[in-house]
Design an enzyme around this catalytic site. Sequence first.
Site, PDB file in Angstrom:
ATOM      1  N   LEU A  18       0.965  -1.658  -0.111  1.00  0.00           N
ATOM      2  CA  LEU A  18       0.017  -0.054  -0.155  1.00  0.00           C
ATOM      3  C   LEU A  18       0.900   1.293   0.584  1.00  0.00           C
ATOM      4  CD1 LEU A  18      -3.021   1.032   0.146  1.00  0.00           C
ATOM      5  CD2 LEU A  18      -2.537   1.241   2.378  1.00  0.00           C
ATOM      6  N   GLY A  19       1.558   1.730  -1.326  1.00  0.00           N
ATOM      7  CA  GLY A  19       2.005   2.696  -1.781  1.00  0.00           C
ATOM      8  C   GLY A  19       0.997   3.453  -2.112  1.00  0.00           C
ATOM      9  N   ARG A  20       2.124   4.659  -2.669  1.00  0.00           N
ATOM     10  CA  ARG A  20       1.119   5.475  -3.574  1.00  0.00           C
ATOM     11  C   ARG A  20      -0.140   5.378  -4.443  1.00  0.00           C
ATOM     12  NH1 ARG A  20       5.719   9.724  -3.357  1.00  0.00           N
ATOM     13  NH2 ARG A  20       6.627   7.997  -4.180  1.00  0.00           N
ATOM     14  N   ILE A  21       0.431   3.948  -5.584  1.00  0.00           N
ATOM     15  CA  ILE A  21      -0.833   3.607  -6.171  1.00  0.00           C
ATOM     16  C   ILE A  21      -1.746   2.328  -5.616  1.00  0.00           C
ATOM     17  CG2 ILE A  21      -0.167   1.733  -8.304  1.00  0.00           C
ATOM     18  CD1 ILE A  21       3.243   3.139  -8.818  1.00  0.00           C
ATOM     19  N   ARG A  62       5.079  -4.146   5.086  1.00  0.00           N
ATOM     20  CA  ARG A  62       6.341  -4.816   6.528  1.00  0.00           C
ATOM     21  C   ARG A  62       5.820  -4.450   7.167  1.00  0.00           C
ATOM     22  NH1 ARG A  62      12.032  -3.721   3.716  1.00  0.00           N
ATOM     23  NH2 ARG A  62      10.582  -1.885   3.570  1.00  0.00           N
ATOM     24  N   ARG A  88       6.131  -5.366 -10.233  1.00  0.00           N
ATOM     25  CA  ARG A  88       7.430  -5.990 -11.354  1.00  0.00           C
ATOM     26  C   ARG A  88       7.151  -7.826 -11.524  1.00  0.00           C
ATOM     27  NH1 ARG A  88       8.282  -2.314 -12.961  1.00  0.00           N
ATOM     28  NH2 ARG A  88       9.744  -0.461 -12.615  1.00  0.00           N
ATOM     29  N   ASP A  98       0.463  -7.201 -15.747  1.00  0.00           N
ATOM     30  CA  ASP A  98       1.275  -5.986 -16.680  1.00  0.00           C
ATOM     31  C   ASP A  98       2.588  -6.147 -17.193  1.00  0.00           C
ATOM     32  OD1 ASP A  98       0.592  -3.628 -18.314  1.00  0.00           O
ATOM     33  OD2 ASP A  98       1.149  -2.881 -16.645  1.00  0.00           O
ATOM     34  N   GLU A 103      10.675  -9.116 -19.836  1.00  0.00           N
ATOM     35  CA  GLU A 103      10.194  -8.914 -20.270  1.00  0.00           C
ATOM     36  C   GLU A 103      10.967  -8.286 -21.768  1.00  0.00           C
ATOM     37  OE1 GLU A 103       8.496  -5.661 -18.608  1.00  0.00           O
ATOM     38  OE2 GLU A 103       7.122  -6.538 -16.933  1.00  0.00           O
ATOM     39  N   HIS A 107       2.872  -4.322 -20.032  1.00  0.00           N
ATOM     40  CA  HIS A 107       3.702  -3.516 -19.432  1.00  0.00           C
ATOM     41  C   HIS A 107       3.829  -2.239 -19.912  1.00  0.00           C
ATOM     42  CE1 HIS A 107       6.719  -2.803 -16.120  1.00  0.00           C
ATOM     43  NE2 HIS A 107       6.205  -1.583 -16.294  1.00  0.00           N
TER      44      HIS A 107
HETATM   45  C1  8YV Z   1       7.900   2.683 -16.880  1.00  0.00           C
HETATM   46  C2  8YV Z   1       7.167   1.324 -15.072  1.00  0.00           C
HETATM   47  O1  8YV Z   1       6.978   2.481 -18.507  1.00  0.00           O
HETATM   48  O2  8YV Z   1       7.718   3.137 -14.193  1.00  0.00           O
HETATM   49  C3  8YV Z   1       8.364   2.219 -14.003  1.00  0.00           C
HETATM   50  O3  8YV Z   1       8.512   1.834 -13.261  1.00  0.00           O
HETATM   51  O4  8YV Z   1       7.106   0.370 -14.617  1.00  0.00           O
HETATM   52  C4  8YV Z   1       6.770   2.249 -16.189  1.00  0.00           C
HETATM   53  O5  8YV Z   1       6.370   3.064 -15.983  1.00  0.00           O
HETATM   54  C5  8YV Z   1       8.739   2.066 -17.469  1.00  0.00           C
HETATM   55  O6  8YV Z   1       9.396   0.936 -17.032  1.00  0.00           O
HETATM   56  C6  8YV Z   1       9.960   3.011 -18.100  1.00  0.00           C
HETATM   57  O7  8YV Z   1      10.706   2.727 -18.321  1.00  0.00           O
END
Ligand code: 8YV
Length: 313
Positions: free
Chosen positions: A152-155, A175, A232, A256, A261, A279
């Site tokens: 639970l960070g900003r995203i 954590r 990730r 995603d 990748e 991604h």
């Molecule tokens: C990017 C991302 O598109 O911001 C990140 O950490 O994974 C994506 O938003 C990309 O990795 C930028 O290189």
Amino acid sequence: MSSVQVIQIGPLAPHLNSLLQQQYGAVALWEQDDALTWLQENGADARVIVTSARNGCSAAVIDALPQLQAIVSFGVGYDSIALDAARARGIQVSNTPDVLNDCVADLAFGLLMDASRRIAQGDRFVRDGRWLNGAFPLTTRVSGKRLGILGLGRIGEKVARRAEGFDMQIAYHNRRPRDGAPWRYESDLLALAAWCDYLVVTCVGGPETEGLVSREVIEAIGPKGILVNVSRGSVIDEDAMVQALENGSLGGAGLDVFRDEPRVPPALTRLDQVVLAPHMASGTVETRGAMQALMLDNLRVFLDTGKVLTPVL
Ligand code: 8YV
């Protein structure tokens, strides 16, 4: 003898590559035959590396640049940057936080919706003409269900706010509990996975979260549960996830990001209960523009004042 001040590790958007070259004399490292040899021969005065979450920056690159003072990166993730090597030399590292929160959360929610309501599968059904032969199978309701957030960070917070609009029950695992967060904290990831209908992964990547979504966690999400990842690929035991999806012990997934990748485990492309994205969570015109602007601001302000604007370190 060298006067190169700014070195760019890998390509960004074409207009950005030109701007970096014209305004800052940035040298395109990816165009050199042997990057490390080039750095050793030409990098004596370089002060700034420009890179991205995708292209990263290795310890070998840092070690080859004796005057390096800042690594300015496009993207919020910094797992591909050798932070320890930067820290040891007092090199500043900046990323592009916050400006992508909404779009990443939007896509996370889109993947969750799609994996449940089977929008992409329904699209294939209509396009293939299969609707002419009968109705589409029933799907799974999202509203009112249980959402677990890993990180639970900003995203993650933006994902939780979207889920509130769907009357979902929300809990999260970090954590430590996050100050001021109104949602239930669950200290045990396995317990969160067993409780939730959806586990959405929004934590940072890198060694501290490697394999956190283990085989046990995946089994705990269970045959009716759905795993969504916009963080990730490294956070999930991908082999265990593929096996669990194939044998039905995990109900579905919206992904995603992947370990290798742009290569995606072929088995995933054969499963209708899986929604795959390349991604692209931050990949809107608006957000990529804002990320580019923040990256350039970091570079400009560092060169003017000696301090980056949005430091990771
Ligand atoms: C990017 C991302 O598109 O911001 C990140 O950490 O994974 C994506 O938003 C990309 O990795 C930028 O290189």
